[in-house]
Design a protein around this motif. Sequence first.
Motif, PDB file in Angstrom:
ATOM      1  N   ARG A  87       0.291 -21.848 -43.192  1.00  0.00           N
ATOM      2  CA  ARG A  87       0.256 -20.610 -43.962  1.00  0.00           C
ATOM      3  C   ARG A  87       0.822 -20.873 -45.356  1.00  0.00           C
ATOM      4  N   CYS A 147      -2.140 -10.439 -40.926  1.00  0.00           N
ATOM      5  CA  CYS A 147      -0.722 -10.135 -40.697  1.00  0.00           C
ATOM      6  C   CYS A 147      -0.464  -9.907 -39.213  1.00  0.00           C
ATOM      7  N   HIS A 150       0.033 -12.989 -37.444  1.00  0.00           N
ATOM      8  CA  HIS A 150       1.138 -13.779 -37.996  1.00  0.00           C
ATOM      9  C   HIS A 150       0.628 -15.043 -38.699  1.00  0.00           C
ATOM     10  N   CYS A 151      -0.452 -14.890 -39.468  1.00  0.00           N
ATOM     11  CA  CYS A 151      -0.906 -16.037 -40.256  1.00  0.00           C
ATOM     12  C   CYS A 151      -0.997 -15.689 -41.743  1.00  0.00           C
ATOM     13  N   ASP A 154       5.077 -17.285 -43.057  1.00  0.00           N
ATOM     14  CA  ASP A 154       5.934 -17.824 -42.004  1.00  0.00           C
ATOM     15  C   ASP A 154       6.960 -16.806 -41.517  1.00  0.00           C
ATOM     16  N   TYR A 155       6.932 -15.612 -42.091  1.00  0.00           N
ATOM     17  CA  TYR A 155       7.961 -14.613 -41.804  1.00  0.00           C
ATOM     18  C   TYR A 155       7.328 -13.426 -41.079  1.00  0.00           C
ATOM     19  N   GLN A 156       7.682 -13.263 -39.811  1.00  0.00           N
ATOM     20  CA  GLN A 156       7.095 -12.173 -39.024  1.00  0.00           C
ATOM     21  C   GLN A 156       7.411 -10.815 -39.625  1.00  0.00           C
ATOM     22  N   ASP A 159       5.068 -10.191 -42.530  1.00  0.00           N
ATOM     23  CA  ASP A 159       3.712  -9.895 -42.063  1.00  0.00           C
ATOM     24  C   ASP A 159       3.628  -8.468 -41.531  1.00  0.00           C
ATOM     25  N   ASP A 160       4.594  -8.080 -40.713  1.00  0.00           N
ATOM     26  CA  ASP A 160       4.551  -6.744 -40.126  1.00  0.00           C
ATOM     27  C   ASP A 160       4.784  -5.658 -41.177  1.00  0.00           C
ATOM     28  N   LYS A 178      -2.604  -4.200 -33.482  1.00  0.00           N
ATOM     29  CA  LYS A 178      -2.085  -5.550 -33.300  1.00  0.00           C
ATOM     30  C   LYS A 178      -1.998  -5.897 -31.818  1.00  0.00           C
ATOM     31  N   SER A 362      -4.433 -18.390 -35.297  1.00  0.00           N
ATOM     32  CA  SER A 362      -3.316 -18.616 -36.222  1.00  0.00           C
ATOM     33  C   SER A 362      -3.756 -19.272 -37.525  1.00  0.00           C
TER      34      SER A 362
END
Length: 418
Positions: A87, A147, A150-151, A154-156, A159-160, A178, A362
């Motif tokens: 990513r 998002c 999660h691609c 690197d930060y969930q 993304d969320d 999701k 991913s």
Amino acid sequence: MVKVAMIVEATTMVAAGCSFSYFEDNPAGKLKASHSGSLISLETMGAGGRMNDSTTAKDVFKHVPVEKPSFGIGDLKKAIPPHCFKRSLTTSFYYLFRDLGLIYSFYYIATNYITLLPQPYSYVAWPLYWIAQGSILMGLWNIVHDCGHHCFSDYQWLDDSIGFICHSLLLTPYFSFKYSHRTHHANTSSLEKDEVWVPKSKHDTWFYEVLSNPVGNLIMLSFRLLFGFPLYFMFNLHGRIYKGFPSHFNPLGPIFNDRERAQIWLSDAGVLTVLYALYRIGAKEGLKWVFYIYGYPLMAMSAFFIMFTYLHHTHPSIAHYDSSEWDWLRGALSTVDRDYGILNNLFHDVTSAHVVHHLFSSIPHYHTVEATQYIKPILGDYYNYDYTPILKAIWRDTKECLYIEEDPEKKGVYWFRK
């Protein structure tokens, strides 16, 4: 202005069924296709065999293999360069801001120029704006779809956060989709457990007897394009059969487990907040302004969403499986890549590289086309790419893929019929 005008014109031409790809033979025995300016080679022959990319009716209706493949998911992953799985926050934000910039540009043109046009010019300009803006909104929607996988980064949490805000602005419950979409990826083409575009059986007499004619086909297609998007999220239309009320807006419904329910409430709150904001804007600017600037482009986006998701998972050549025969790999391979011309770029290649997305969700969207080229020689006849013009394809598949029947020679395997 020139670039915006070109996108409006090209989008309209694609909607009319025109193709923007060109092909030229080269000495290596391959074809090169231009997808929105970037050249990618499409293997027509090789170690992995022929891919099903012919536009002839004979090839389109040829069934893909349903035997368990000799390769595994590990073989496919080894064929893809490691950088395709990485990513890039910079690249992801570039595409996000590109789409947001285009959305604002079209908004600015509409509110400052189209509103001043006299009739009959406004009758032409407004639909062009709705289609063009809707195509960019669809691109933004697809970035946010990344998002959910999660691609994007690197930060969930990032993304969320981006996914929740942007999907809410598009009246999509982010966390609800999701989680249901995760189920779809885990059970693709399973008749019992897939989450969306679950085909009907011949025993469903409504589809077999009532809609199996040109008028019924047209009514069904029109209904899907106009209402499929909101009805899927509200009532799980075209989705899996559940006990209870399987709505994406129902936190207590059967689609979600107990760990997910709090975020479903949050998704509902996000959509309700946007609806309230639209109400306040409508009270100030008028209902017509809301529909012309936001509502009709969102309807165009919804039609695009239904069109390409339907065509990803509905095709005369692909199979569905019941529990006696289904496995994850063959289910994931029961998808179709298609050519949408310039819309491939505007939709971030979710249309032309959907097979690899189901195999490796991913991989960020900006690497999926490249990754596809590495796995096609291994997939061989298991890879399905249909170049049929999109309007022709959706009409054909609406007619030819009305319901499914079990293969008389292969128990547990089902094919589309009309």
